[in-house]
Design an enzyme around this catalytic site. Structure first.
Site, PDB file in Angstrom:
ATOM      1  N   TYR A  72     -39.410  37.195 138.511  1.00 57.46           N
ATOM      2  CA  TYR A  72     -39.327  35.738 138.493  1.00 57.46           C
ATOM      3  C   TYR A  72     -39.117  35.167 139.891  1.00 57.46           C
ATOM      4  O   TYR A  72     -39.092  33.959 140.066  1.00 57.46           O
ATOM      5  CB  TYR A  72     -38.166  35.296 137.590  1.00 57.46           C
ATOM      6  CG  TYR A  72     -36.861  35.955 137.995  1.00 57.46           C
ATOM      7  CD1 TYR A  72     -36.042  35.385 138.960  1.00 57.46           C
ATOM      8  CD2 TYR A  72     -36.496  37.185 137.462  1.00 57.46           C
ATOM      9  CE1 TYR A  72     -34.876  36.014 139.360  1.00 57.46           C
ATOM     10  CE2 TYR A  72     -35.340  37.812 137.853  1.00 57.46           C
ATOM     11  CZ  TYR A  72     -34.526  37.225 138.801  1.00 57.46           C
ATOM     12  OH  TYR A  72     -33.388  37.860 139.206  1.00 57.46           O
ATOM     13  N   GLY A  73     -38.973  36.041 140.861  1.00 54.04           N
ATOM     14  CA  GLY A  73     -38.711  35.610 142.234  1.00 54.04           C
ATOM     15  C   GLY A  73     -39.714  36.208 143.191  1.00 54.04           C
ATOM     16  O   GLY A  73     -40.925  36.157 142.966  1.00 54.04           O
ATOM     17  N   GLN A 102     -42.882  38.572 142.389  1.00 57.51           N
ATOM     18  CA  GLN A 102     -44.103  38.101 141.736  1.00 57.51           C
ATOM     19  C   GLN A 102     -45.189  37.761 142.759  1.00 57.51           C
ATOM     20  O   GLN A 102     -46.302  37.400 142.386  1.00 57.51           O
ATOM     21  CB  GLN A 102     -43.805  36.903 140.833  1.00 57.51           C
ATOM     22  CG  GLN A 102     -43.327  35.664 141.569  1.00 57.51           C
ATOM     23  CD  GLN A 102     -42.981  34.539 140.621  1.00 57.51           C
ATOM     24  OE1 GLN A 102     -43.771  34.216 139.739  1.00 57.51           O
ATOM     25  NE2 GLN A 102     -41.815  33.946 140.802  1.00 57.51           N
ATOM     26  N   GLU A 150     -33.310  45.489 145.607  1.00 60.19           N
ATOM     27  CA  GLU A 150     -32.493  44.468 144.957  1.00 60.19           C
ATOM     28  C   GLU A 150     -31.016  44.600 145.341  1.00 60.19           C
ATOM     29  O   GLU A 150     -30.500  45.700 145.450  1.00 60.19           O
ATOM     30  CB  GLU A 150     -32.642  44.552 143.433  1.00 60.19           C
ATOM     31  CG  GLU A 150     -34.043  44.297 142.948  1.00 60.19           C
ATOM     32  CD  GLU A 150     -34.529  42.874 143.197  1.00 60.19           C
ATOM     33  OE1 GLU A 150     -33.740  41.978 143.533  1.00 60.19           O
ATOM     34  OE2 GLU A 150     -35.748  42.653 143.044  1.00 60.19           O
TER      35      GLU A 150
END
Length: 167
Positions: free
Chosen positions: A23-24, A27, A91
């Site tokens: 979603y960040g 993508q 991450e």
């Protein structure tokens, strides 16, 4: 017995067919190409009941529960164990890897959920693309060559000491 991809957050992932909802920054083909050397299958998707929140001093978002909200993104499929390990190392520690149901997909997918403080503002894909994507991709390439390198261990490589994009 199904083999697991890794340890830590990846210990729950086994087998070859586990997808990731991004979603960040993940993508963006530019970021995926830098990190993985390719762009895996990217299928546009939306996640209901969550929002991509602005994070303090960061240019990337965090996914948080938000009743009635809809988060656009993409499902990445066909990731190898090595690619999962790269993305997981990329991450922050404040992310937790969880399974969610995306759109009308039958099988749940994995996503990184933020576990620390967020801003009340929504993260905007178009603003990130216009203002930060080129520098972020460059910093991501630097991170890949030397993971964890930063002048301040508490500051992500792609931010300067003031919290803005380093450049």
């Amino acid at each position: 017995m199904e083999s697991r991809i890794g340890t830590g957050r990846l210990s729950g992932i086994g087998g070859p067919d586990h997808a990731l909802f991004a979603y960040g920054t993940l993508q963006f083909p530019e970021v995926l190409t830098v990190l993985l050397g390719r762009v895996p299958s990217l299928e546009p998707a939306e996640l209901t009941g969550w929002r991509a929140a602005v994070l303090p001093r960061r240019v990337y978002p965090g996914l948080v529960l938000a009743s009635g909200e809809l988060t656009p993104g993409a499902v990445l499929a066909g990731l190898s164990a090595a690619e999962w390990m790269i993305l997981d190392a990329f991450e922050d520690d404040e992310y937790d890897l969880r399974r969610v149901r995306v759109g009308d997909r039958v099988e749940p997918v994995w996503t990184y959920v933020w576990t620390a403080a967020t801003d009340s503002a929504e993260w905007r894909r178009d603003r990130f693309a216009a203002d930060h994507l080129a520098v972020f991709a460059s910093r991501s390439a630097r991170w890949l060559r030397a993971p964890g390198l930063s002048s301040d261990p508490g500051t992500p490589v792609w931010l300067d000491s003031a919290g803005g994009p380093a450049g």
